[in-house]
Motif scaffolding. Structure first.
Motif, mmCIF file in Angstrom:
data_model
loop_
_atom_site.group_PDB
_atom_site.id
_atom_site.type_symbol
_atom_site.label_atom_id
_atom_site.label_comp_id
_atom_site.label_asym_id
_atom_site.label_seq_id
_atom_site.Cartn_x
_atom_site.Cartn_y
_atom_site.Cartn_z
ATOM 1 N N ILE A 737 51.427 84.241 43.934
ATOM 2 C CA ILE A 737 51.845 83.105 43.111
ATOM 3 C C ILE A 737 50.853 82.906 41.964
ATOM 4 O O ILE A 737 51.222 82.757 40.804
ATOM 5 N N LEU A 738 49.582 82.954 42.321
ATOM 6 C CA LEU A 738 48.555 82.672 41.312
ATOM 7 C C LEU A 738 48.542 83.700 40.196
ATOM 8 O O LEU A 738 48.453 83.354 39.030
ATOM 9 N N PHE A 741 53.651 85.184 39.937
ATOM 10 C CA PHE A 741 54.752 84.237 39.683
ATOM 11 C C PHE A 741 54.319 83.122 38.729
ATOM 12 O O PHE A 741 55.050 82.707 37.860
ATOM 13 N N ARG A 742 53.114 82.637 38.929
ATOM 14 C CA ARG A 742 52.633 81.552 38.069
ATOM 15 C C ARG A 742 51.449 82.029 37.224
ATOM 16 O O ARG A 742 50.505 81.292 36.990
ATOM 17 N N ASP A 745 50.367 79.980 34.266
ATOM 18 C CA ASP A 745 49.592 78.789 34.609
ATOM 19 C C ASP A 745 48.124 79.149 34.809
ATOM 20 O O ASP A 745 47.233 78.476 34.306
ATOM 21 N N THR A 746 47.920 80.244 35.570
ATOM 22 C CA THR A 746 46.548 80.611 35.886
ATOM 23 C C THR A 746 45.792 80.970 34.613
ATOM 24 O O THR A 746 44.628 80.594 34.438
#
Lengths: 933, 478
Positions: A737-738, A741-742, A745-746
């Protein structure tokens, strides 16, 4: 088109007059007169049609979607008022030219006058009620300009302010009334409203509507108890008083009463409120007028009294009374305007308005005296003058109530008393001013005024006489169409004549006349009484009280609620939020526990939860001793990471653990500069209060959280669990996710972290803080800042810690770990070198400049993103390949791992940057300590 | 999913502001002290470009971009244009004030532009996330702006209070958002609206979510009882910042309330109507009453704002398209009015002197009749006296409220407006009737005079011919 032009002309004319006024006073007066005539000229072609009984309506789109149009209406009643406004306006313009002294700026007066005239025409020619209200407020504003004409005088300013305050606020009340009326009838058009009388009277909102509209009308027409502003407005120049306070503005109130007569009248509420108000005003005005020594004061109270009379007539509600009311509007306008003008002449010639000093003017200005006497006789209601006719009709109407009401006889009785006083004050006006011995100590030597100054008075007095003697020939047709306009229906049978035989009304008139003479004869003891009561019955007292009261309330509210203290603000804020939340709960009670399945319960969890609660509570209780609180806070963080572990989130647990360490170190570094304990600032009761509030708010939050968590919810976890391996190539969902997928954001987060590090660096670089040289007990710090054993152990620990970090970084994509945690571990390991070995030692072995590290991390992370973009995929799309190495086995290489490396570098760089520089502040702040060997 | 650059089209105004902020940030580094005015010019150019772009990309059908995160519709066009105009006006008024105090720094413009960017993002938001992003960008810029005059203790205190309370307000808003997200499973307002319509107020979590949303909104607007920060911040902040903070952000806050409550949670109208009614009545009441007792005019404006917010809420809670359009009209014209009123204060201030007491307005008519006339117009408008636009706004809002049979609300509003008229008239009295307390002449630049003239006359013109603006507002709520 004509009506619009008629209303607009004075507004445009105002600009013209203002421009022309530079040329001279004559030019200004001529321009004003020209504008007035022009406005009249637009109206002239319509007069014929109106006399035949047609109602002309002009409509222009204004706000079509709101259903608001600019609509004008001309019927008999509107025409009557328009004629009065223009006619008397013209006379006042002429009169004012002579009244003002050369140093007065006439341009301003005429400009204000034009504005006022336009507003007033707008009021009487409006079909749309909202539009009427706009013009209504405009009359208040423009009259404010006129009343305050002599703004250097205190009383002028006060009078103008009071008039504006009272009438302006009345206007707002009227707005409310009109809105309600529009709501009831569905339209703001007067035609609709007038036709909807039955609907309005039957509506539940009738009473508020009526009250609000009456409030507007009564304030404008100076009805009791709002009558006080009118005498105070007498500070205005006399032409203004003649125009505004006799003929036009104060008539706007009764105009409104008459205009809405078909809609609102005919109910007991109307009759009681309107006629009682009118009656009180009539009586009070008449009585007060007699005791005013100021010439204009007398006229002002007399005006109030006559306005009360007109109001009373409309209040009675019969068609004939309404007709009499309209008639009296005409008569009052003519005789009162001429009286004001006469008073102005006397003021102008003698320099004072005090009737105790102005005496015996007959000898000096017999011509003016004659004119004034005729007008005063009309005011007193002496036969052969116009005032007599309408007054007689009034007496007749009052007699009508005797049979209808239980105490009906009170009405004619009061009317007679008021009539007596009216005669008495008229007599006083004549006798005191023109006879009664010689003048006393006048500022100027009076003589007859100029020919032109008298002309307007002559015209008006001639009208009084003509109407008084030949009513059927002069006023009857105009009165008929005007009354028809008011009643919106056929006229009642009536006859206006001087002689109706010895009717009861005639007897009442005669009693009033004789009584008036008698009262005036016995005036001396009455004056003495009045002098003693002076000030006590001052009507503006309640107004002053009201103003003071409002101020008082405002101050009280401010003291109570205008809190300067942040703590109290927060208290109120949280309390309000709690109240609103509670309201939500009570309005719709629901079971607290939802239908979702509950997790199994075990003693270990309970123990952990209890530990957490105990630690948290201890932090709150012990927060004054900072070090202890910090340690407890660390304990809270550790328990939280335990809880993460319990819920199978090793990644989160690891992160929490490392973050906790870094934060505590950071806080400890900061704590060095602070006192060891926080002083107690809140008193005990306040602490209890805050505790209760906190418990309530926290309890509310907990209840809500419980309610939400126990309800079945669709989790988004499944999606990530199923897509993590095939989509991101990693078994560690959190890490996928980090970094995948995201990932965006990271990337944003590490950028922020880098910026924060740089920002803190910029702030701390070179900063020197005064640090305590000793601890709270006055003991010096331990000279051995870097104990040897600790330093050696920590040096040994470094390679181990770095190895762990690399391990965590590499396994991150598949197993718990990742760049963020690895970065924190590295940072902690390095910072320990600083702590244990000292800055100088560490600096010699580690690069001090961390900026390249941060930049490299950001660059790597961004390049990974751009790489996918270059290959034609969206930004930060990750891909992965599997290699098979001998010995090691299957090994996966994902582009996300490069990204993770970027994260790692930034975290290490930024964290170190912050911590090292916080540490450096210490070194700069105290003398260099001994370095370890 | 590949990126489609058509997504960028609706946010061109935002991009323009962002670029301007970045340019000012960099250019400022290379400017000498005497050339700091370049920042001002750049910022104005940026606002102008954004305004033109708003017009160019505006109009027509509703467009969603960035996977539904951003929306462009008639409402966003109008609100953006309004926010940009009002911001430009405030920057024009602010410049001489800043120059006199050696505060004409690039930071002011960067922060202001960031705040404008935040407003535009809020206006364009179609998800909770975008909305919150814009809101926080705006709020953080404002916190810093309030403390902009670092030597002012009052300013720092105000900023601290604003920050602490603001964080709490944002927290409650987020709390509400999280509950609604939990109940509906989406942060996109369209999807939320559909889910809410399905569940209705049967789902109590939603009701709580609404309650906390309303608290957050109430805080951002400064509605009673979440108003405590308003007077303190208005008084403590430097005048240009108070001006900036008190005008354009109201427009953005309006967008927020419409997007959240009207577009997202319309199905719960009855729930939020009651809450807004309480806030509106309290705001109108307390705002008007407390304003009377103030001797500091900035503080008085603070309370005046509170009462105007009550009126905006009145229009909104009516729940009809007419009510929304009226509230929008009210908000836009109020922002204009507030900018003008504070603008006069900056004009009255000079080096070493800040006009902030009512007394400082004394005799303005003798010192400068034109500014006196403009201020009188603004005050009459704030009091709701025709023919100024303030009257039109009140009229439209009250009418909307009466139409939905909430007569008592209209009556309460009228009652307190009557009280409120009092303190505005007091300002007019000071301007026209009192002697000036100082003989120092009023020095202004041509630009300020022109801006104030436009501002004041717009108040009159919009009152006389409201149809055009009102038509635009109504078109935004079909």
């Amino acid at each position: 088109m004509n009506l619009l032009l008629c209303v607009i002309t004075p507004f445009l004319g105002a600009a013209l007059v203002a421009a022309v006024a530079r040329l001279g006073t004559w030019q200004a007066a001529a321009a004003a007169a020209g504008v007035t005539l022009a406005a009249g000229a637009w109206l002239a072609p319509l007069v014929g049609g109106t006399f035949q009984g047609t109602t002309l309506i002009e409509r222009y789109t204004w706000m079509p979607r709101e259903g608001l149009d600019l609509t004008f209406r001309l019927d008999g009643f509107g025409l009557l008022f328009a004629l009065m406004i223009l006619g008397i306006g013209l006379l006042v313009i002429l009169y004012a030219r002579w009244y003002f002294s050369p140093q007065d700026r006439l341009g301003r007066f005429y400009t204000g006058m034009m504005l006022f005239m336009g507003s007033m025409l707008g009021v009487v020619l409006s079909e749309n009620l909202i539009q009427l209200l706009i013009f209504w407020e405009l009359t208040s504003l423009s009259s404010f300009l006129l009343i305050s004409y002599w703004q250097q005088r205190t009383e002028a300013r006060q009078g103008a302010r009071m008039a504006l305050t009272v009438t302006g606020m009345g206007g707002l009340a009227l707005l409310g009334g009109i809105l309600l009326l529009g709501q009831i009838t569905g339209s703001y058009d007067l035609s609709v409203v007038l036709a909807a009388g039955d609907q309005v009277r039957a509506h539940p909102l009738y009473l508020p509507t009526l009250l609000l509209i009456l409030l507007g009308a009564f304030t404008k027409s100076a009805q009791f108890p709002f009558h006080f502003w009118l005498p105070n407005a007498m500070a205005a120049p006399t032409p203004v008083s003649a125009y505004l306070h006799s003929a036009t503005m104060v008539k706007a109130g009764v105009f409104l009463l008459a205009r809405l007569f078909p809609t609102l009248s005919g109910t007991p509420e109307w009759t009681w409120i309107v006629s009682l108000t009118g009656l009180t005003t009539l009586l009070i005005g008449a009585v007060f007028a007699l005791f005013k020594h100021d010439l204009k004061g007398l006229l002002a109270y007399s005006t109030i009294s006559h306005l009360g009379l007109i109001t009373l007539l409309f209040g009675l509600g019969t068609p004939l009374a309404a007709l009499a009311g309209v008639f009296h509007i005409i008569n009052h306008a003519t005789f009162k305007a001429s009286l004001f003008m006469a008073a102005g002449i006397i003021d102008h010639e003698t320099g004072t308005r005090d009737m105790r000093r102005i005496n015996g003017m007959w000898g000096v200005m017999p011509y003016t005296a004659t004119l004034a006497m005729v007008a005063a006789a009309a005011m007193a209601g002496v036969p052969l003058f116009n005032g007599f006719l309408s007054k007689e009709m009034f007496f007749t109407e009052t007699l009508g109530t005797v049979a209808q009401l239980r105490f009906g006889w009170l009405l004619p009785l009061t009317a007679i008393v008021a009539g007596i006083f009216a005669v008495a004050y008229s007599l006083r006006f004549i006798h005191d001013v023109f006879f009664n011995g010689a003048p006393i100590d006048l500022p100027r030597t009076p003589h007859e005024p100029s020919r032109w100054m008298r002309l307007p008075v002559e015209v008006l007095v001639a009208l009084c006489l003509l109407v008084g003697m030949l009513p059927a020939l002069t006023v009857e047709p105009l009165l008929a169409i005007a009354a028809r306009g008011v009643l919106q229906g056929p006229l009642p049978p009536h006859s206006i004549a001087i002689w109706h035989g010895f009717t009861p009304a005639l007897w009442m008139s005669l009693i009033a006349l004789t009584g008036g003479v008698l009262v005036y004869e016995g005036r001396r003891p009455l004056f003495a009484l009045a002098a003693r009561l002076e000030g006590r019955l001052e009507a503006r007292r309640p107004y002053d009280w009201l103003v003071a009261g409002v101020f008082g309330v405002a101050r009280w509210v401010t003291v109570r609620l205008d809190l300067a203290s942040l703590q109290r603000m927060l208290f109120l804020f949280v309390l309000s939020a709690l109240a609103l939340g509670m309201a939500g709960f009570w309005s719709a009670p629901m079971p607290l526990t939802g239908a979702g399945p509950l997790l199994p319960f075990d003693p270990v969890s309970l123990l952990v939860a209890l530990g957490l609660a105990a630690c948290t509570a201890s932090v709150v209780v012990l927060h004054r001793s900072r070090l202890i609180a910090l340690i407890l806070l660390g304990a809270v963080g550790l328990i939280v990471s335990l809880i993460f572990a319990k819920f199978s989130a090793p990644d989160l647990a690891l992160t929490q653990l490392s973050v906790e360490v870094v934060t505590i170190v950071l806080l400890l570094l900061a704590l060095y500069f602070l006192p060891q304990s926080t002083p107690a600032e809140s008193s005990r009761p306040r602490q209890v209060r805050d505790l209760l509030l906190a418990l309530a708010a926290g309890g509310g939050n907990a209840a809500l959280a419980w309610a939400v968590l126990t309800r079945p919810a669709e989790s988004i976890a499944d999606w990530f669990l199923t897509h993590s391996l095939p989509g991101g190539g990693g078994a560690n969902v959190v890490n996928v996710i980090l970094v995948d997928f995201r990932g965006f954001d990271t990337l944003g987060e590490i950028t922020v972290l880098a910026l924060a590090g740089l920002g803190i660096y910029a702030m701390l670089d070179g900063l020197r803080l005064p640090a305590p040289a000793a601890d709270a007990q006055g003991r010096a710090w331990d000279p051995d800042a870097h104990p040897l054993i600790m330093a050696s152990l920590v040096r040994l620990l470094l390679p181990l810690a770095l190895l762990v970090a690399v391990y965590i970084l590499l396994r991150g994509h598949q197993l718990p770990g990742g760049g963020f945690i690895a970065g924190l571990v590295t940072a902690v390991a390095l910072i320990m070198q600083y702590l244990a070995n000292g800055v100088a030692w560490t600096r010699a072995r580690l690069p001090a400049n961390l900026h390249p590290l941060i930049a490299a991390g950001l660059l790597i992370a961004t390049m990974t993103g751009l790489g996918s973009l270059a290959l034609g995929y969206p930004f930060l799309t990750s891909s992965f390949v599997h290699f098979h190495w001998a010995l090691v086995g299957d090994f996966e290489l994902a582009s996300a791992m490069a990204f993770d490396l970027g994260v790692y570098l930034v975290v290490v760089g930024a964290t170190l940057l912050i911590l090292i520089h916080l540490g450096l502040v210490h070194d700069l702040s105290r003398p260099p300590a001994e370095e370890p060997r | 999913m590949p990126f489609n650059s058509a997504n960028l089209l609706p946010i061109l105004p935002e991009i323009a502001i962002l670029i301007t902020a970045a340019v000012v940030l960099v250019v400022d580094l290379y400017l000498k002290e005497k050339d700091k005015g370049v920042n001002h010019v750049l910022a104005l150019i940026g606002l102008l470009v954004a305004f033109v772009l708003t017009g160019l990309v505006g109009g027509g059908e509703r467009v969603l971009a960035f996977d539904g995160n951003v929306v462009r519709d008639l409402m966003s066009d109008l609100l953006k244009a309004g926010a940009l105009i009002v911001s430009a006006l405030t920057l024009v008024y602010a410049r001489p004030w800043l120059k006199d105090r050696n505060l004409l720094a690039g930071e002011f413009y960067v922060l202001s532009l960031c705040a404008v960017l935040g407003m535009l993002v809020m206006i364009s938001a179609n998800t909770f996330l975008t909305l919150y992003l814009g809101l926080e960008l705006l709020a953080l810029s404002l916190y810093a702006l309030v403390a902009f005059d670092r030597d002012s203790k009052l300013g720092s205190e105000a900023a601290m209070k604003y920050f602490v309370l603001g964080a709490l307000g944002s927290g409650l808003l987020l709390y509400g958002i999280s509950m609604i997200y939990g109940a509906t499973g989406s942060i996109e307002l369209g999807a939320v609206a559909r889910a809410v319509a399905e569940q209705g107020s049967g789902n109590k979590v939603l009701v709580f979510g609404v309650a906390f949303l309303v608290i957050g909104i109430g805080f951002k607007f400064g509605a009673v009882p979440f108003h405590m920060w308003v007077p303190d911040i208005y008084e403590g902040a430097p005048t240009p910042v108070a001006m900036f903070l008190g005008s354009a952000p109201k427009i953005a806050a309006f967008a927020m309330i419409v997007r959240l409550l009207v577009e997202g949670l319309n199905a719960l109208h009855t729930d939020w109507q009651g809450m807004l009614a309480i806030l509106a009545v309290l705001s109108i009441g307390l705002g008007n009453v407390a304003a009377i007792a103030q001797s500091n005019i900035k503080r008085m404006f603070g309370y005046s704002t509170i009462s105007h917010v009550g009126f905006i809420f009145l229009g909104l809670l009516a729940g009809s398209t007419q009510g929304y359009a009226s509230a929008m009209f009210y908000t836009l014209t109020y922002a204009l009015m507030a900018a003008g009123a504070f603008g006069i204060l900056t004009i009255l201030s000079r080096e070493g002197f800040d006009a902030q007491n009512l007394e400082d307005l004394k005799g303005l008519n003798e010192r400068d009749p034109w500014y006196a006339a403009m201020m009188a117009l603004l005050m009459f408008s704030a009091a709701g006296v025709p023919p100024t636009v303030g009257f039109m706004g009140k009229l439209l809002v009250l009418e909307a409220v009466v139409r939905v049979d909430m007569v008592w609300l209209a009556l309460v509003a009228v009652f307190f407006s009557i009280i409120g008229a009092f303190y505005y008239l007091r300002v007019v009295k000071f301007i026209y009737f009192d002697q000036p307390t100082t003989a120092v002449p009023i020095v202004t630049t041509g630009g300020v005079r022109a801006a104030m003239t436009v501002n004041g006359l717009a108040i009159l013109f919009l009152g006389l011919f409201p149809a055009a603006l009102l038509g635009l507002c109504q078109a935004a709520f079909p």
